[in-house]
Design a protein around this motif. Structure first.
Motif, short mmCIF file in Angstrom:
data_model
loop_
_atom_site.label_atom_id
_atom_site.label_comp_id
_atom_site.label_asym_id
_atom_site.label_seq_id
_atom_site.Cartn_x
_atom_site.Cartn_y
_atom_site.Cartn_z
N SER A 6 0.67 -1.31 -0.14
CA SER A 6 -0.02 0.31 0.04
C SER A 6 0.70 1.55 -0.07
O SER A 6 0.71 2.28 -0.09
N SER A 7 1.86 0.90 1.14
CA SER A 7 2.67 2.36 0.73
C SER A 7 2.89 2.97 -0.55
O SER A 7 4.34 4.00 -0.67
N ASP A 8 3.22 1.87 -1.73
CA ASP A 8 3.86 1.86 -2.64
C ASP A 8 3.24 2.50 -3.81
O ASP A 8 3.72 3.66 -4.68
N ARG A 9 1.42 2.42 -3.46
CA ARG A 9 1.17 3.38 -4.37
C ARG A 9 0.64 4.79 -4.13
O ARG A 9 1.28 5.57 -3.40
N LEU A 10 0.54 5.29 -5.67
CA LEU A 10 1.07 6.93 -5.83
C LEU A 10 -0.71 6.94 -4.37
O LEU A 10 -1.72 6.84 -4.34
N PRO A 11 -0.05 8.31 -4.15
CA PRO A 11 -0.70 9.07 -2.47
C PRO A 11 -2.30 9.05 -3.63
O PRO A 11 -3.10 9.15 -2.54
N SER A 12 -2.49 9.45 -4.71
CA SER A 12 -4.04 10.35 -5.36
C SER A 12 -4.88 8.77 -5.50
O SER A 12 -5.57 8.89 -5.15
N ILE A 48 -5.75 10.80 10.98
CA ILE A 48 -5.62 11.19 9.63
C ILE A 48 -4.17 11.32 8.95
O ILE A 48 -4.20 11.90 7.64
N ASP A 49 -3.55 12.39 9.57
CA ASP A 49 -2.30 13.34 9.37
C ASP A 49 -1.17 12.15 8.87
O ASP A 49 -0.75 12.42 7.35
N ARG A 50 -1.38 10.88 9.12
CA ARG A 50 -0.89 9.46 8.82
C ARG A 50 -1.02 9.34 7.39
O ARG A 50 -0.28 9.08 6.50
N LEU A 51 -2.22 8.61 7.07
CA LEU A 51 -3.40 8.67 6.40
C LEU A 51 -3.32 9.27 5.04
O LEU A 51 -3.34 9.02 4.14
N GLY A 52 -3.00 10.65 5.22
CA GLY A 52 -3.07 11.35 4.57
C GLY A 52 -2.34 12.28 3.70
O GLY A 52 -1.38 11.40 3.30
N GLY A 53 -2.17 13.15 2.87
CA GLY A 53 -1.76 13.81 2.62
C GLY A 53 -1.97 14.89 0.90
O GLY A 53 -3.13 14.19 0.82
N VAL A 99 -8.61 12.40 -1.67
CA VAL A 99 -9.51 12.69 -0.46
C VAL A 99 -10.17 12.29 0.16
O VAL A 99 -9.65 10.87 0.77
N LEU A 100 -10.79 13.27 1.45
CA LEU A 100 -11.14 12.82 2.80
C LEU A 100 -12.64 13.18 2.39
O LEU A 100 -12.85 14.33 2.08
N HIS A 101 -13.33 12.35 2.62
CA HIS A 101 -15.15 12.53 2.92
C HIS A 101 -14.92 12.38 3.90
O HIS A 101 -15.19 11.53 5.37
N ASP A 102 -15.50 13.36 4.91
CA ASP A 102 -15.57 13.77 6.41
C ASP A 102 -17.47 13.40 6.78
O ASP A 102 -17.98 14.07 6.76
N PHE A 103 -16.88 12.23 7.43
CA PHE A 103 -18.74 12.28 7.62
C PHE A 103 -18.26 12.02 9.93
O PHE A 103 -19.19 11.06 9.84
N SER A 104 -18.13 12.63 10.03
CA SER A 104 -17.95 12.76 11.39
C SER A 104 -18.94 12.59 12.14
O SER A 104 -19.72 13.92 12.33
#
Ligand code: GUN
Ligand code: ZN
Length: 446
Positions: free
Chosen positions: A3-9, A58-63, A67-72
């Motif tokens: 998973s870490s090799d994938r493009l972030p997008s 979230i900071d570790r996971l994002g970048g 795309v973040l879908h925020d349904f907090s």
């Protein structure tokens, strides 16, 4: 590629209160049966869940580009699974005044006869998938009409939308009007052709579908039984012991068989891949055989109440000496709602009439992982690494009455889920993700 090799997008994040079942709960309060993140993030790549993490990460996971879908604050569950629904009955739902056999003759067979027209069937398939998605259902096990083209229309629409649908051409070669009848050979050949073209094509699968013993000749049941033996990875779906007049008729048509289930068994149609719709009025022998074979009894409460068929013995089947696997389903158009929430509410009421209880966590397990296991799909119905990213986002306070009920405060998760299933509908569905892609269902509702 890890998973870490994938493009972030490639990555999609969905944030909210994430609930997923690990196993079947043993009654209310069995909190070990599920995982729950009050503030969770579902990490999705290439249509599958990579991990579920705490919102604080979230900071570790994002970048960049992610795309973040925020349904907090909203609940995120696996998309619901409906294990028994009739695609050509969207204009049969809410038909007045008849019990099963008259209901089929008066309303259902005429409605299904129209699905021989491919243009009509394609338009209906669009409506059908829109409607199930609006209700948070991302996978359904579907009966088509007798026409092979009806199954093709639904499979093609499902492929276009990215949903996983399980679809059968309904086989029926007697006791119905000529325009909805096939024959033993054509039912076999059409189903086989569907299997070759569609079974396992992307997310679509084909189901071997004799309608029920009354509308299939012995020759047709034999042909479909041999198909089931040749394709042991295909589900088989049919109806069993729904209505007393139906059962008496089956007894007259198959006098040499021990009982209704034995008709299907005789032709090799009973096993762990068999979904037996209704299974209400089973004899002790049938229960034992259901248990031994691993066949699934599909509980369709809104239908059983609406058509006046009877009260399913959930706890008797689940916890008896010979336990039977159970799934939950809408059975539209005998059923009166596309919503698995409304279906669970009626299941609860049927069980109340039997002196039984259905806790909210048992009901939500059934609608998700329980139904996935019943149809043999371990990568559906759960939110965990490796699973398909089919999600439903629910707002428990979507209606004034529900917000008011929950405003009492200090509700536990189980209490909230119980309110959601008892009062809920498609109005509680904020969004649905199919293979990680948002479907925009809330806009369709507005
Ligand atoms: N038994 C045979 N066909 C059907 C059907 O379409 N709906 C229901 N509820 N029962 C059936
Ligand atoms: Zn049905």
């Amino acid at each position: 590629m890890t998973s870490s090799d994938r493009l972030p997008s490639d990555r999609i994040l969905v944030r909210g209160r994430v609930l997923s079942f690990k196993r079947r709960p043993h009654g209310a309060g069995d909190t070990d049966a599920y995982s729950y993140f009050e503030d969770g993030v579902v990490v999705i790549e290439a249509g599958r869940v990579i991990e579920v993490a705490e919102g604080g990460e979230i900071d570790r996971l994002g970048g960049e580009g992610i795309v973040l879908h925020d349904f907090s604050g909203k609940l995120i569950l696996p998309g619901f699974i409906d294990t028994h629904i009739h695609f050509p009955q969207t204009q049969v739902i809410a038909s007045y005044g008849e019990q099963l056999l008259e209901w089929l003759t008066r309303y259902t067979f005429p409605a299904e006869s129209r699905y021989g027209d491919p243009v009509f069937a394609a338009a209906q398939a669009r409506f059908f998938i829109d409607e199930v998605l609006r209700n948070g259902t991302t996978t359904a096990v579907c009966y088509g009409s007798m026409h092979k083209g009806s199954a093709e229309a639904l499979l093609a629409e499902s492929e276009r939308r990215g949903t996983a649908m399980f679809v059968g051409k309904t086989a029926m070669d007697r006791n119905a009007p000529p325009d909805v009848l096939d024959n033993a050979q054509s039912a076999h050949d059409d189903t086989e052709a569907l299997i070759s073209a569609w079974h396992g094509r992307g997310r679509q699968k084909v189901v071997i579908t004799p309608r029920f013993a009354i509308t299939s000749t012995p020759a047709q049941l034999e042909a479909l039984g041999s198909l089931a033996q040749a394709h042991p990875d295909c589900l088989v779906q049919t109806h069993l012991s729904e209505n007393l007049e139906e059962i008496a008729t089956v007894g007259r048509l198959f006098p040499d068989r021990a009982d209704y289930l034995d008709v299907y068994d005789h032709y090799g149609l009973v096993g762990p891949k068999s979904l037996m719709g209704h299974s209400i009025h089973l004899t002790p022998r049938e229960i034992r055989r259901m248990s031994d074979s691993g066949a699934v009894a599909v509980f369709c409460p809104t239908s059983n109440l609406f058509i006046g068929s009877g009260l399913f013995d959930y706890k008797g089947l689940e916890g008896g000496e010979h336990p039977v696997r159970i799934a939950l389903a809408t059975d539209v158009g005998g059923g009166t709602s596309y919503s698995m929430l409304a279906t669970a509410a009626e299941a609860y009421k049927v069980m109340q009439l039997k002196g039984q209880k259905l806790s909210a966590i048992e009901a939500f397990h059934l609608m998700t992982r329980g139904n996935a296991e019943a149809i043999g799909e371990p990568d559906l119905g759960r939110i965990a690494a490796g699973a398909h990213a089919d999600l439903v986002v629910l707002d428990s306070t979507a209606t004034p009455a529900m917000a008011h009920r929950l405003a009492m405060g200090s509700s536990s998760l189980e209490e909230e889920l119980f309110v959601l299933m008892t009062l809920g509908s498609e109005r509680n569905v904020c969004e649905v993700f199919v293979g990680g892609r948002p479907q925009g269902v809330q806009k369709a509702i507005a």
